[in-house]
Design a protein around this motif. Structure first.
Motif, short mmCIF file in Angstrom:
data_model
loop_
_atom_site.label_atom_id
_atom_site.label_comp_id
_atom_site.label_asym_id
_atom_site.label_seq_id
_atom_site.Cartn_x
_atom_site.Cartn_y
_atom_site.Cartn_z
N ASN A 151 0.85 -1.19 0.00
CA ASN A 151 0.00 0.00 0.00
C ASN A 151 0.89 1.24 0.00
O ASN A 151 1.37 1.67 1.06
CB ASN A 151 -0.92 0.00 1.22
N PRO A 152 1.14 1.81 -1.16
CA PRO A 152 2.04 2.96 -1.24
C PRO A 152 1.47 4.18 -0.52
O PRO A 152 0.25 4.37 -0.45
CB PRO A 152 2.17 3.21 -2.74
N THR A 153 2.37 5.00 0.00
CA THR A 153 1.97 6.24 0.67
C THR A 153 1.96 7.38 -0.36
O THR A 153 2.26 7.19 -1.53
CB THR A 153 2.96 6.59 1.79
N GLN A 154 1.64 8.56 0.13
CA GLN A 154 1.68 9.76 -0.70
C GLN A 154 2.99 10.52 -0.53
O GLN A 154 3.11 11.66 -0.98
CB GLN A 154 0.51 10.70 -0.32
N ASN A 155 3.97 9.88 0.09
CA ASN A 155 5.21 10.56 0.45
C ASN A 155 6.25 10.46 -0.66
O ASN A 155 6.53 9.37 -1.16
CB ASN A 155 5.79 9.98 1.74
N GLY A 156 6.85 11.60 -1.01
CA GLY A 156 7.96 11.62 -1.94
C GLY A 156 7.64 10.95 -3.26
O GLY A 156 6.54 11.06 -3.82
N TYR A 157 8.63 10.21 -3.75
CA TYR A 157 8.50 9.53 -5.05
C TYR A 157 7.36 8.51 -5.04
O TYR A 157 6.76 8.22 -6.08
CB TYR A 157 9.83 8.85 -5.39
N GLU A 158 7.04 7.99 -3.88
CA GLU A 158 6.03 6.93 -3.81
C GLU A 158 4.64 7.44 -4.21
O GLU A 158 3.78 6.65 -4.59
CB GLU A 158 5.98 6.34 -2.40
N ALA A 159 4.43 8.75 -4.13
CA ALA A 159 3.15 9.30 -4.58
C ALA A 159 2.92 9.00 -6.06
O ALA A 159 1.79 8.71 -6.49
CB ALA A 159 3.10 10.81 -4.31
N ARG A 160 3.99 9.05 -6.85
CA ARG A 160 3.89 8.74 -8.28
C ARG A 160 3.60 7.25 -8.48
O ARG A 160 2.83 6.86 -9.35
CB ARG A 160 5.17 9.12 -9.00
N ILE A 161 4.22 6.42 -7.65
CA ILE A 161 3.98 4.98 -7.73
C ILE A 161 2.52 4.67 -7.38
O ILE A 161 1.87 3.86 -8.03
CB ILE A 161 4.93 4.22 -6.78
N LYS A 162 2.02 5.34 -6.35
CA LYS A 162 0.64 5.13 -5.93
C LYS A 162 -0.33 5.46 -7.07
O LYS A 162 -1.27 4.69 -7.33
CB LYS A 162 0.34 6.01 -4.71
N GLU A 163 -0.08 6.59 -7.72
CA GLU A 163 -0.95 7.00 -8.82
C GLU A 163 -0.93 5.96 -9.95
O GLU A 163 -1.97 5.58 -10.50
CB GLU A 163 -0.52 8.37 -9.34
N TRP A 164 0.27 5.51 -10.31
CA TRP A 164 0.43 4.54 -11.38
C TRP A 164 -0.22 3.20 -11.02
O TRP A 164 -0.91 2.58 -11.82
CB TRP A 164 1.92 4.37 -11.67
N LEU A 165 -0.01 2.78 -9.76
CA LEU A 165 -0.49 1.48 -9.33
C LEU A 165 -2.02 1.44 -9.30
O LEU A 165 -2.64 0.43 -9.63
CB LEU A 165 0.08 1.17 -7.93
N GLU A 166 -2.61 2.56 -8.89
CA GLU A 166 -4.08 2.60 -8.79
C GLU A 166 -4.73 2.47 -10.18
O GLU A 166 -5.86 1.98 -10.28
CB GLU A 166 -4.51 3.89 -8.11
#
Length: 427
Positions: free
Chosen positions: A409-424
Protein backbone atom coordinates in the motif's frame (compact mmCIF):
# COMPACT_ATOMS: atom_id res chain seq x y z
CA UNK A 1 49.48 10.92 55.67
CA UNK A 2 48.07 7.76 54.16
CA UNK A 3 44.65 9.42 53.64
CA UNK A 4 46.26 12.16 51.56
CA UNK A 5 47.72 9.57 49.20
CA UNK A 6 44.21 8.34 48.46
CA UNK A 7 42.44 10.13 45.60
CA UNK A 8 40.11 12.98 46.46
CA UNK A 9 37.09 11.03 45.17
CA UNK A 10 37.80 8.25 47.67
CA UNK A 11 38.41 10.63 50.58
CA UNK A 12 35.18 12.53 49.88
CA UNK A 13 32.99 9.43 49.83
CA UNK A 14 29.88 10.08 51.94
CA UNK A 15 30.00 8.56 55.41
CA UNK A 16 26.26 8.72 56.09
CA UNK A 17 23.13 8.62 54.00
CA UNK A 18 22.55 12.31 54.67
CA UNK A 19 25.92 13.21 53.08
CA UNK A 20 25.03 11.37 49.89
CA UNK A 21 24.45 13.66 46.88
CA UNK A 22 22.21 12.85 43.92
CA UNK A 23 20.08 9.80 43.02
CA UNK A 24 17.02 11.33 44.69
CA UNK A 25 14.80 8.93 42.74
CA UNK A 26 16.06 6.04 44.90
CA UNK A 27 17.72 7.64 47.92
CA UNK A 28 15.46 10.61 48.68
CA UNK A 29 14.08 10.75 52.22
CA UNK A 30 10.74 9.25 51.25
CA UNK A 31 12.25 6.51 49.10
CA UNK A 32 12.54 2.81 49.95
CA UNK A 33 16.34 2.51 49.86
CA UNK A 34 16.74 5.50 52.20
CA UNK A 35 14.33 3.95 54.70
CA UNK A 36 16.00 0.53 54.43
CA UNK A 37 19.43 1.97 55.23
CA UNK A 38 18.17 4.23 58.03
CA UNK A 39 16.32 1.36 59.70
CA UNK A 40 19.17 -1.12 59.09
CA UNK A 41 16.66 -3.35 57.32
CA UNK A 42 18.62 -3.79 54.13
CA UNK A 43 17.63 -6.70 51.89
CA UNK A 44 19.53 -8.06 48.90
CA UNK A 45 19.92 -5.32 46.28
CA UNK A 46 21.76 -4.76 43.01
CA UNK A 47 23.01 -1.27 42.24
CA UNK A 48 23.26 -0.70 38.52
CA UNK A 49 24.59 2.41 36.80
CA UNK A 50 27.50 4.15 35.08
CA UNK A 51 30.85 4.70 36.83
CA UNK A 52 31.06 7.48 39.40
CA UNK A 53 27.36 7.59 40.27
CA UNK A 54 27.55 6.34 43.87
CA UNK A 55 27.26 2.54 43.84
CA UNK A 56 30.33 1.91 45.98
CA UNK A 57 29.55 4.93 48.14
CA UNK A 58 26.15 3.47 49.01
CA UNK A 59 27.84 0.20 49.96
CA UNK A 60 30.24 2.08 52.27
CA UNK A 61 27.34 3.91 53.90
CA UNK A 62 25.62 0.58 54.57
CA UNK A 63 28.89 -0.77 56.00
CA UNK A 64 29.07 2.25 58.34
CA UNK A 65 25.48 1.97 59.55
CA UNK A 66 24.58 -1.75 59.69
CA UNK A 67 24.86 -3.77 62.89
CA UNK A 68 25.39 -6.90 60.82
CA UNK A 69 28.78 -8.24 59.81
CA UNK A 70 29.97 -6.57 56.58
CA UNK A 71 32.22 -8.16 53.96
CA UNK A 72 33.46 -6.90 50.61
CA UNK A 73 34.57 -8.85 47.55
CA UNK A 74 35.65 -7.79 44.08
CA UNK A 75 34.36 -10.18 41.43
CA UNK A 76 37.59 -9.82 39.44
CA UNK A 77 39.79 -11.29 42.17
CA UNK A 78 37.35 -13.44 44.17
CA UNK A 79 35.76 -16.84 43.66
CA UNK A 80 33.60 -19.60 45.12
CA UNK A 81 36.09 -20.26 47.94
CA UNK A 82 35.67 -16.70 49.21
CA UNK A 83 31.89 -17.04 49.17
CA UNK A 84 32.08 -20.32 51.12
CA UNK A 85 34.45 -18.77 53.65
CA UNK A 86 32.09 -15.86 54.29
CA UNK A 87 29.12 -18.23 54.53
CA UNK A 88 30.99 -20.37 57.09
CA UNK A 89 31.94 -17.31 59.16
CA UNK A 90 28.32 -16.16 59.04
CA UNK A 91 27.13 -19.49 60.46
CA UNK A 92 29.73 -19.35 63.27
CA UNK A 93 27.78 -17.99 66.25
CA UNK A 94 30.97 -16.94 68.02
CA UNK A 95 32.15 -14.80 65.12
CA UNK A 96 28.70 -13.63 64.07
CA UNK A 97 26.05 -13.88 66.81
CA UNK A 98 23.18 -12.58 64.66
CA UNK A 99 23.97 -15.06 61.83
CA UNK A 100 23.73 -12.44 59.12
CA UNK A 101 26.34 -10.89 56.83
CA UNK A 102 25.96 -8.02 54.41
CA UNK A 103 28.18 -8.91 51.45
CA UNK A 104 29.14 -6.23 48.93
CA UNK A 105 30.34 -7.62 45.58
CA UNK A 106 31.78 -5.00 43.26
CA UNK A 107 31.54 -5.69 39.52
CA UNK A 108 29.23 -8.63 40.17
CA UNK A 109 28.68 -9.06 36.44
CA UNK A 110 32.21 -10.51 36.26
CA UNK A 111 31.19 -13.50 38.39
CA UNK A 112 30.56 -16.51 36.16
CA UNK A 113 27.44 -18.66 36.47
CA UNK A 114 28.91 -21.13 38.97
CA UNK A 115 30.16 -18.31 41.19
CA UNK A 116 26.76 -16.63 41.12
CA UNK A 117 25.05 -19.97 41.78
CA UNK A 118 27.22 -20.42 44.88
CA UNK A 119 25.58 -17.34 46.39
CA UNK A 120 22.02 -18.55 45.86
CA UNK A 121 21.40 -20.77 48.92
CA UNK A 122 22.77 -18.14 51.31
CA UNK A 123 20.86 -15.28 49.72
CA UNK A 124 17.77 -17.54 49.71
CA UNK A 125 17.91 -18.24 53.45
CA UNK A 126 18.80 -14.63 54.29
CA UNK A 127 22.13 -15.43 55.97
CA UNK A 128 23.85 -13.34 53.30
CA UNK A 129 22.37 -10.02 52.28
CA UNK A 130 23.81 -9.31 48.85
CA UNK A 131 24.73 -5.86 47.62
CA UNK A 132 25.90 -6.19 44.03
CA UNK A 133 27.31 -3.30 42.04
CA UNK A 134 27.57 -3.35 38.27
CA UNK A 135 27.96 -1.01 35.31
CA UNK A 136 26.31 -3.63 33.06
CA UNK A 137 22.60 -4.28 32.77
CA UNK A 138 22.01 -6.92 35.49
CA UNK A 139 19.03 -8.36 33.63
CA UNK A 140 21.52 -9.51 30.98
CA UNK A 141 24.59 -10.21 33.10
CA UNK A 142 23.35 -11.51 36.47
CA UNK A 143 21.80 -14.90 37.21
CA UNK A 144 17.98 -14.66 36.95
CA UNK A 145 17.63 -16.49 40.26
CA UNK A 146 19.71 -13.82 41.99
CA UNK A 147 17.77 -11.06 40.25
CA UNK A 148 14.47 -12.54 41.46
CA UNK A 149 15.76 -12.49 45.06
CA UNK A 150 17.05 -8.93 44.88
CA UNK A 151 15.75 -5.43 44.31
CA UNK A 152 17.45 -3.71 41.39
CA UNK A 153 18.13 0.00 41.80
CA UNK A 154 19.20 1.92 38.71
CA UNK A 155 21.55 4.84 39.35
CA UNK A 156 21.63 7.66 36.82
CA UNK A 157 24.49 9.94 35.76
CA UNK A 158 24.65 12.82 38.24
CA UNK A 159 23.14 16.15 37.29
CA UNK A 160 25.51 19.09 36.80
CA UNK A 161 24.10 20.67 39.99
CA UNK A 162 24.96 17.49 41.92
CA UNK A 163 28.53 17.56 40.60
CA UNK A 164 28.81 21.25 41.51
CA UNK A 165 27.63 20.52 45.05
CA UNK A 166 30.21 17.77 45.47
CA UNK A 167 33.00 20.00 44.16
CA UNK A 168 32.05 22.77 46.59
CA UNK A 169 32.10 20.29 49.49
CA UNK A 170 35.57 19.17 48.44
CA UNK A 171 36.83 22.76 48.16
CA UNK A 172 35.55 23.60 51.66
CA UNK A 173 36.29 20.39 53.57
CA UNK A 174 39.54 20.77 55.55
CA UNK A 175 39.56 17.25 56.96
CA UNK A 176 39.18 15.19 53.81
CA UNK A 177 39.08 17.67 50.98
CA UNK A 178 40.98 20.70 49.70
CA UNK A 179 39.84 23.19 52.31
CA UNK A 180 43.37 23.83 53.54
CA UNK A 181 44.24 25.37 50.17
CA UNK A 182 43.17 28.89 49.20
CA UNK A 183 41.60 28.07 45.86
CA UNK A 184 39.94 30.43 43.43
CA UNK A 185 38.21 28.53 40.61
CA UNK A 186 36.47 30.59 37.96
CA UNK A 187 32.77 30.10 37.27
CA UNK A 188 33.65 29.19 33.69
CA UNK A 189 36.06 26.49 34.87
CA UNK A 190 33.55 25.13 37.37
CA UNK A 191 30.79 25.00 34.75
CA UNK A 192 33.09 23.26 32.28
CA UNK A 193 34.24 20.69 34.85
CA UNK A 194 30.63 19.88 35.73
CA UNK A 195 29.77 19.47 32.05
CA UNK A 196 32.85 17.55 30.95
CA UNK A 197 32.48 15.00 33.76
CA UNK A 198 29.34 13.61 32.13
CA UNK A 199 27.69 12.80 35.45
CA UNK A 200 30.75 10.97 36.86
CA UNK A 201 31.59 12.28 40.34
CA UNK A 202 34.90 10.41 40.42
CA UNK A 203 36.09 12.09 37.23
CA UNK A 204 35.06 15.52 38.50
CA UNK A 205 36.69 15.24 41.93
CA UNK A 206 39.94 13.67 40.75
CA UNK A 207 40.26 16.22 37.93
CA UNK A 208 39.79 19.03 40.44
CA UNK A 209 42.47 17.57 42.70
CA UNK A 210 44.89 17.22 39.78
CA UNK A 211 44.25 20.83 38.82
CA UNK A 212 45.01 22.00 42.37
CA UNK A 213 48.12 19.87 42.88
CA UNK A 214 49.67 20.85 39.55
CA UNK A 215 49.01 24.58 39.90
CA UNK A 216 51.48 27.01 41.48
CA UNK A 217 50.63 29.47 44.21
CA UNK A 218 50.09 33.00 43.05
CA UNK A 219 51.80 35.99 44.67
CA UNK A 220 48.69 36.45 46.81
CA UNK A 221 49.05 32.90 48.12
CA UNK A 222 46.04 31.64 46.18
CA UNK A 223 45.70 28.91 43.60
CA UNK A 224 43.85 30.24 40.57
CA UNK A 225 42.16 27.65 38.38
CA UNK A 226 40.75 28.64 35.02
CA UNK A 227 39.17 26.69 32.23
CA UNK A 228 42.54 26.13 30.51
CA UNK A 229 43.80 24.26 33.57
CA UNK A 230 40.69 22.10 33.75
CA UNK A 231 40.92 21.27 30.05
CA UNK A 232 44.51 20.11 30.55
CA UNK A 233 43.58 17.95 33.53
CA UNK A 234 40.58 16.30 31.88
CA UNK A 235 42.22 16.08 28.41
CA UNK A 236 39.01 15.07 26.70
CA UNK A 237 35.35 14.71 27.47
CA UNK A 238 34.55 11.75 29.68
CA UNK A 239 32.04 9.69 27.75
CA UNK A 240 29.55 7.20 29.18
CA UNK A 241 29.11 5.30 25.92
CA UNK A 242 30.86 1.93 26.12
CA UNK A 243 30.77 0.29 22.69
CA UNK A 244 30.61 -3.16 24.29
CA UNK A 245 27.92 -2.44 26.88
CA UNK A 246 24.27 -1.46 27.11
CA UNK A 247 25.06 2.11 26.05
CA UNK A 248 26.08 0.63 22.69
CA UNK A 249 22.54 -0.62 22.14
CA UNK A 250 20.91 2.51 23.54
CA UNK A 251 23.02 4.77 21.34
CA UNK A 252 22.48 2.83 18.12
CA UNK A 253 18.75 2.69 18.88
CA UNK A 254 18.66 6.47 19.27
CA UNK A 255 20.70 6.87 16.05
CA UNK A 256 18.25 4.79 14.02
CA UNK A 257 15.18 6.41 15.55
CA UNK A 258 16.58 9.87 14.85
CA UNK A 259 17.03 9.01 11.16
CA UNK A 260 13.56 7.45 11.08
CA UNK A 261 12.15 10.53 12.81
CA UNK A 262 13.66 12.86 10.16
CA UNK A 263 15.95 14.65 12.62
CA UNK A 264 19.37 14.98 10.91
CA UNK A 265 20.85 16.91 13.85
CA UNK A 266 20.11 14.16 16.40
CA UNK A 267 21.24 11.52 13.90
CA UNK A 268 24.62 13.22 13.49
CA UNK A 269 24.90 13.64 17.28
CA UNK A 270 24.41 9.92 17.99
CA UNK A 271 26.69 9.06 15.09
CA UNK A 272 29.38 11.27 16.64
CA UNK A 273 28.97 9.56 20.03
CA UNK A 274 29.39 6.17 18.40
CA UNK A 275 32.48 7.25 16.45
CA UNK A 276 34.00 8.90 19.51
CA UNK A 277 33.63 5.68 21.49
CA UNK A 278 35.34 3.67 18.74
CA UNK A 279 32.27 2.00 17.23
CA UNK A 280 32.91 -0.17 14.17
CA UNK A 281 32.31 2.08 11.15
CA UNK A 282 31.13 -0.84 9.02
CA UNK A 283 28.52 -1.69 11.64
CA UNK A 284 27.27 1.90 11.52
CA UNK A 285 27.13 1.77 7.72
CA UNK A 286 25.03 -1.40 7.86
CA UNK A 287 22.55 0.26 10.21
CA UNK A 288 22.17 3.18 7.80
CA UNK A 289 21.52 0.75 4.93
CA UNK A 290 18.77 -0.99 6.89
CA UNK A 291 17.15 2.32 7.80
CA UNK A 292 17.34 3.51 4.19
CA UNK A 293 15.33 0.48 3.07
CA UNK A 294 13.04 -0.07 6.04
CA UNK A 295 12.10 3.54 6.83
CA UNK A 296 12.74 5.53 3.64
CA UNK A 297 11.98 2.79 1.17
CA UNK A 298 10.00 3.73 -1.93
CA UNK A 299 9.53 7.34 -0.82
CA UNK A 300 13.13 7.93 -1.96
CA UNK A 301 14.64 4.80 -3.56
CA UNK A 302 17.97 6.60 -4.10
CA UNK A 303 18.57 6.74 -0.32
CA UNK A 304 19.40 3.03 -0.38
CA UNK A 305 21.87 3.63 -3.20
CA UNK A 306 23.56 6.37 -1.16
CA UNK A 307 23.69 4.12 1.92
CA UNK A 308 25.18 1.17 0.02
CA UNK A 309 27.71 3.44 -1.69
CA UNK A 310 28.64 4.85 1.72
CA UNK A 311 29.23 1.35 3.10
CA UNK A 312 31.53 0.54 0.20
CA UNK A 313 33.36 3.85 0.53
CA UNK A 314 33.87 3.37 4.27
CA UNK A 315 35.67 0.07 3.57
CA UNK A 316 37.89 1.78 1.02
CA UNK A 317 38.66 4.93 3.00
CA UNK A 318 38.59 4.09 6.71
CA UNK A 319 38.74 6.55 9.57
CA UNK A 320 38.99 9.45 10.13
CA UNK A 321 37.55 10.40 6.71
CA UNK A 322 34.88 7.69 6.99
CA UNK A 323 33.09 9.95 9.45
CA UNK A 324 32.23 12.31 6.57
CA UNK A 325 30.85 9.51 4.42
CA UNK A 326 28.73 8.14 7.27
CA UNK A 327 27.40 11.60 8.09
CA UNK A 328 26.53 12.11 4.39
CA UNK A 329 24.53 8.89 4.32
CA UNK A 330 22.87 9.45 7.72
CA UNK A 331 21.76 12.97 6.79
CA UNK A 332 20.44 11.70 3.43
CA UNK A 333 18.32 9.08 5.20
CA UNK A 334 17.14 11.49 7.90
CA UNK A 335 16.14 14.16 5.38
CA UNK A 336 14.36 11.80 2.97
CA UNK A 337 10.57 11.40 2.89
CA UNK A 338 9.61 8.23 4.71
CA UNK A 339 7.67 5.10 3.83
CA UNK A 340 7.76 1.66 5.42
CA UNK A 341 5.31 0.22 2.90
CA UNK A 342 7.79 -2.34 1.52
CA UNK A 343 8.72 -3.39 5.07
CA UNK A 344 5.04 -3.84 6.00
CA UNK A 345 4.33 -5.68 2.74
CA UNK A 346 7.00 -8.34 3.18
CA UNK A 347 6.09 -8.90 6.84
CA UNK A 348 2.42 -9.42 5.97
CA UNK A 349 3.32 -11.79 3.15
CA UNK A 350 5.66 -13.81 5.40
CA UNK A 351 2.93 -14.03 8.02
CA UNK A 352 0.48 -15.40 5.43
CA UNK A 353 3.01 -17.91 4.11
CA UNK A 354 3.65 -19.11 7.66
CA UNK A 355 0.04 -19.32 8.85
CA UNK A 356 -2.24 -19.88 5.83
CA UNK A 357 -2.84 -22.36 3.05
CA UNK A 358 -1.47 -20.18 0.27
CA UNK A 359 -2.04 -22.64 -2.54
CA UNK A 360 0.20 -23.53 -5.47
CA UNK A 361 1.77 -21.41 -8.18
CA UNK A 362 -0.77 -21.09 -11.06
CA UNK A 363 0.07 -23.35 -13.99
CA UNK A 364 0.32 -20.50 -16.50
CA UNK A 365 3.08 -18.90 -14.40
CA UNK A 366 5.14 -22.06 -14.17
CA UNK A 367 8.14 -22.58 -16.39
CA UNK A 368 8.13 -25.48 -18.78
CA UNK A 369 11.77 -26.29 -18.18
CA UNK A 370 11.78 -29.64 -19.98
CA UNK A 371 10.21 -30.96 -23.16
CA UNK A 372 6.76 -32.39 -22.62
CA UNK A 373 5.89 -30.28 -19.58
CA UNK A 374 3.59 -28.11 -21.72
CA UNK A 375 1.38 -31.15 -22.13
CA UNK A 376 0.83 -31.08 -18.39
CA UNK A 377 -0.21 -27.42 -18.56
CA UNK A 378 3.06 -25.76 -17.56
CA UNK A 379 3.18 -22.21 -18.94
CA UNK A 380 -0.02 -22.62 -20.95
CA UNK A 381 -2.00 -19.38 -21.14
CA UNK A 382 0.77 -17.08 -19.92
CA UNK A 383 0.53 -13.57 -21.37
CA UNK A 384 3.82 -11.75 -22.04
CA UNK A 385 3.33 -8.22 -20.67
CA UNK A 386 5.45 -6.52 -23.35
CA UNK A 387 3.07 -7.70 -26.05
CA UNK A 388 0.33 -5.49 -24.63
CA UNK A 389 -0.40 -1.77 -24.45
CA UNK A 390 1.65 0.11 -21.83
CA UNK A 391 3.41 -3.21 -21.11
CA UNK A 392 0.64 -4.21 -18.73
CA UNK A 393 -1.63 -7.21 -19.10
CA UNK A 394 -4.64 -8.26 -17.08
CA UNK A 395 -3.73 -11.66 -15.75
CA UNK A 396 -3.99 -13.52 -12.43
CA UNK A 397 -0.68 -13.87 -10.66
CA UNK A 398 -1.85 -15.22 -7.29
CA UNK A 399 -2.75 -18.79 -6.42
CA UNK A 400 -6.51 -19.30 -6.25
CA UNK A 401 -6.45 -19.25 -2.44
CA UNK A 402 -4.76 -15.80 -2.34
CA UNK A 403 -6.67 -14.11 -5.15
CA UNK A 404 -7.27 -10.39 -4.53
CA UNK A 405 -4.75 -10.03 -1.70
CA UNK A 406 -3.00 -6.65 -1.40
CA UNK A 407 0.25 -6.38 0.53
CA UNK A 408 1.82 -3.23 -0.85
CA UNK A 409 0.00 0.00 0.00
CA UNK A 410 2.04 2.96 -1.24
CA UNK A 411 1.97 6.24 0.67
CA UNK A 412 1.68 9.76 -0.70
CA UNK A 413 5.21 10.56 0.45
CA UNK A 414 7.96 11.62 -1.94
CA UNK A 415 8.50 9.53 -5.05
CA UNK A 416 6.03 6.93 -3.81
CA UNK A 417 3.15 9.30 -4.58
CA UNK A 418 3.89 8.74 -8.28
CA UNK A 419 3.98 4.98 -7.73
CA UNK A 420 0.64 5.13 -5.93
CA UNK A 421 -0.95 7.00 -8.82
CA UNK A 422 0.43 4.54 -11.38
CA UNK A 423 -0.49 1.48 -9.33
CA UNK A 424 -4.08 2.60 -8.79
CA UNK A 425 -4.58 2.82 -12.56
CA UNK A 426 -3.77 -0.81 -13.31
CA UNK A 427 -5.00 -2.35 -10.07
Amino acid sequence: MRDRIQPLAYRMSPRTIDEFVGQKHIIGKDKMLYRMIKADRITSIILYGPPGTGKTSLARIIANTTQSSFEKLNAVTSGVADIKRIAADTQNTLLNPNGRTVLFIDEIHRFNKSQQDALLPFVEDGSIVLIGATTENPFFEVNKALISRSTVFMLKPLENDDIRELLKYALEDKERGLGNYDINISDEAMDYLCEVSSGDARTALNSLELAVLTSELGQDGKIDIGIDTIEQCVQKKAIRFDKNGEEHYDNISAFIKSMRGSNPDAAVFYLARALYAGEDVEFLARRIIICASEDVGMANPTALQVAVAAAQAVKMIGMPEARIILAHAAVTVACSPKSNSAYVAINKALSDVESKNTGSVPMHLRNAAAKGMEQLGYGIGYKYAHDYKNNIVKQEFFPEEMKGTIYYNPTQNGYEARIKEWLEKWR
